[in-house]
Design an enzyme around this catalytic site. Structure first.
Site, mmCIF file in Angstrom:
data_model
loop_
_atom_site.group_PDB
_atom_site.id
_atom_site.type_symbol
_atom_site.label_atom_id
_atom_site.label_comp_id
_atom_site.label_asym_id
_atom_site.label_seq_id
_atom_site.Cartn_x
_atom_site.Cartn_y
_atom_site.Cartn_z
ATOM 1 N N LYS A 111 0.843 -1.190 0.000
ATOM 2 C CA LYS A 111 0.000 0.000 0.000
ATOM 3 C C LYS A 111 0.878 1.239 0.000
ATOM 4 C CE LYS A 111 -4.297 -1.173 2.336
ATOM 5 N NZ LYS A 111 -5.160 -0.673 3.427
ATOM 6 N N LYS A 146 1.152 -10.542 8.616
ATOM 7 C CA LYS A 146 0.623 -9.639 7.594
ATOM 8 C C LYS A 146 0.760 -10.246 6.194
ATOM 9 C CE LYS A 146 0.218 -4.999 5.897
ATOM 10 N NZ LYS A 146 0.538 -3.578 6.013
ATOM 11 N N ARG A 168 -8.417 -8.833 3.637
ATOM 12 C CA ARG A 168 -7.340 -7.944 4.016
ATOM 13 C C ARG A 168 -7.798 -6.765 4.863
ATOM 14 N NH1 ARG A 168 -2.645 -5.715 0.074
ATOM 15 N NH2 ARG A 168 -1.989 -3.965 1.339
ATOM 16 N N ASN A 226 -7.163 -3.326 9.043
ATOM 17 C CA ASN A 226 -7.568 -1.976 9.423
ATOM 18 C C ASN A 226 -8.268 -1.937 10.778
ATOM 19 O OD1 ASN A 226 -6.589 -0.476 7.188
ATOM 20 N ND2 ASN A 226 -8.193 -1.421 5.950
ATOM 21 N N HIS A 243 -8.580 1.213 12.722
ATOM 22 C CA HIS A 243 -8.133 2.294 11.841
ATOM 23 C C HIS A 243 -9.236 3.270 11.452
ATOM 24 C CE1 HIS A 243 -4.421 0.107 11.695
ATOM 25 N NE2 HIS A 243 -3.886 0.919 10.801
ATOM 26 N N HIS A 270 -8.304 6.847 12.046
ATOM 27 C CA HIS A 270 -8.241 7.884 11.003
ATOM 28 C C HIS A 270 -9.091 9.082 11.389
ATOM 29 C CE1 HIS A 270 -6.942 4.831 7.675
ATOM 30 N NE2 HIS A 270 -5.926 5.251 8.411
ATOM 31 N N HIS A 286 0.177 8.150 13.987
ATOM 32 C CA HIS A 286 -0.738 7.146 13.445
ATOM 33 C C HIS A 286 -0.942 5.989 14.448
ATOM 34 C CE1 HIS A 286 -2.753 4.557 10.574
ATOM 35 N NE2 HIS A 286 -1.833 3.630 10.746
#
Lengths: 358, 358
Positions: free
Chosen positions: A140, A224, A238, A242, A245, A249, A262
């Site tokens: 990514k 991972k 996948r 997240n 997340h 975010h 983060h």
């Protein structure tokens, strides 16, 4: 030194993990095998690690870009300037980018490599714990848009990853801890044995014991890699990576990128996701507390910033996982097992958000 | 109406070719099937074709961007503004871009779609002959860099292509002819029977006979789809599609993008490539003349602009096909058969360039 191979549909690439790898010029030069290279790094990292890498790469190094540190570099403006550097360095289709730094350098450089001439090779030399356990695997790459984080990007796999565990000793305390958040995440979502292994090594982790870190990085990358190999372009499975997340975010966005690291935002986000999983009776009260305890023992934040529910929901709706059908969230079904849930009841989500709000 | 399917490793997509397709709202609405859409077009095209498409797409259309026409839009600046439009229109991962226009709109919008949220769907509604026979197949998207054309981009396949052959009747004369250059290219590189078929239809092609055009577009897309399917990301075989393009890109770059239309530059570039193929005794003198005659009968330029040899070589070296080992060129081995040649003798290339220089 250990070498792990990430197996993907079209090709495989190695992740080399171990102490002192950046100071082994012969190996570095062999692993980074493209004939023409542009090195991208930031000024903090350059201070400590540019010299040995520069000298190992020798005359194949056609250019060096030292960027200011920080998330603000994940911008169209800096991306554009990297294209200028690639052109000036004469990097053609057989050339490559060497990304020496943390997640910002890796995400930005990887995206530049994905776009330049419709895709050139890149090598990742991650210098933070977060980048070693997270950005190294999965391909990514992205920059930010004013409307959200990582909204502009590509899937582009590195040709090789070289994770030197010695470099983590010079990492600022906050950044090291932020990396531990992603480490714990792998236990939560996919491996309760690894979670127990971490619980048994709290002092070593807090003391940054080199062997413990190397083992940790290898285990995280292996988890991972397994998840990514099942779903290279994030169609389904996948998405469990997240975990925490969508909340995270929102924290990063609402507070202004850079205020919360983060990993810190992900830690507080995982605490929210644990609370919601518990409220929906997907994990027990005991598991909820066990999760929070591990985060606390690693000195990670479990309380989000003071945001009202409307702000939470607005930012969460911007998340890439939002679809027309409504919010999708990664929740646990017991510790060590995450699922993408599409039918989260709004009142349960709001109750969790309100419980954490001022 | 004919539907051709492009078969790729991971998925297939349809190309619908026929007259009046943009005026068939029910079919359009069925083919363009994403739940939220941003339409991108230019002001010339919008004047003629925006209304029927807008009305066919109805409330799923969340935004419309009408750009100024021209190659200058293939820039980081316009790309950045498309990201703003995608954010404003609230286009998430299940949304898509509808590209209504020629190659510039397709290349730019396709690249925006490739990057937004690491890849959303896009639909191509090509309105020039060039875009219908070239950009519709292959998934190449890109913008330009000051140092060269299409240097920043991605491989990103459309979800569907809708090529309305009626729209070509309103195309300016130069643009129509420029499209014929790419049509002839398919004959040169892969299908001598198609070349003969074209030679037998010069008056119909020059008169833009609708049936002849529809058949031409279908045959070109089929040839290109066959070549692309063999080599989706341009590792080898696919490079033959660039016949005439290394010369052509040099013409476009040296004269300033937009002076020569892409197809015009490719026509003159193919004339150079035919001359070099002949000089290297890869095609006969007769075939060389046959090729030039066809280009001339379609009123395409076969003489490049006045550039000195050094300028030619500098621009050609910037081409993406240049590698560390030197220039690679696509040359013919007989009409209907192209090859990527890596060992072009410099003196033969220079002789051809000098023969065409002032």
């Amino acid at each position: 030194m250990q070498t792990l191979h990430v197996e993907l549909a079209e090709r495989r690439y190695p992740i080399h993990v171990g102490p002192g790898l950046l100071n082994q010029p012969e190996q570095l030069s062999r692993w980074i095998d493209a004939p023409a290279l542009l090195l991208v790094t930031d000024s903090h990292v350059a201070e400590h690690y540019l010299a040995p890498v520069e000298s190992a790469l020798g005359p194949r190094l056609q250019g060096i870009r030292v960027l200011p540190p920080g998330e603000a570099q994940k911008s169209m403006k800096t991306l554009d300037s990297l294209f200028d550097s690639l052109a000036e360095a004469g990097i053609g289709r057989d050339g490559a980018i060497v990304a020496l730094g943390g997640g910002v350098i890796g995400d930005l450089s990887g995206f530049a490599a994905a776009c330049w001439q419709r895709g050139i090779a890149f090598y990742q030399l991650p210098t933070t714990l977060l980048a070693q356990v997270d950005s190294s695997v999965g391909g990514k790459t992205a920059i930010n848009h004013t409307s959200g984080k990582n909204l502009i990007g590509a899937f582009h796999q590195p040709r090789a990853v070289i994770a030197d565990s010695t470099v983590l000793s010079t990492l600022p305390e906050r950044e090291y801890r932020a990396g531990l958040a992603e480490v714990v995440k792998y236990g939560f979502i996919a491996d309760v044995d690894f979670l127990a292994w971490l619980e048994g090594r709290i002092p070593a982790l807090n003391a940054r014991d080199a062997d413990t870190i190397a083992e940790t990085v290898t285990r995280c990358c292996a988890i991972k890699a397994r998840v990514v190999a099942e779903d290279e372009t994030e169609q389904g499975r996948r998405a469990i990576l997240n975990f925490g997340h969508t909340f995270g975010h929102a924290i990063e966005g609402a507070c202004g990128y850079g205020e919360w690291l983060h990993g810190e935002a992900v830690a507080a986000g995982m605490a929210q996701a644990l609370a919601l999983s518990c409220r929906l009776e997907r994990i027990s009260q005991g598991d909820h507390e066990r999760g929070l305890a591990l985060l606390r023992q690693l000195h990670l934040p479990v309380t989000p910033p003071a945001l009202d529910t409307r702000t939470w929901l607005e930012w969460m709706a911007r998340d890439k996982k939002a679809t027309r059908e409504g919010l999708r969230l990664v929740l646990l079904r017991g510790l060590g097992r995450a699922e993408l849930v599409t039918d989260v009841p709004t009142e349960s989500l709001e109750a969790v958000l309100q419980a954490s709000s001022p």
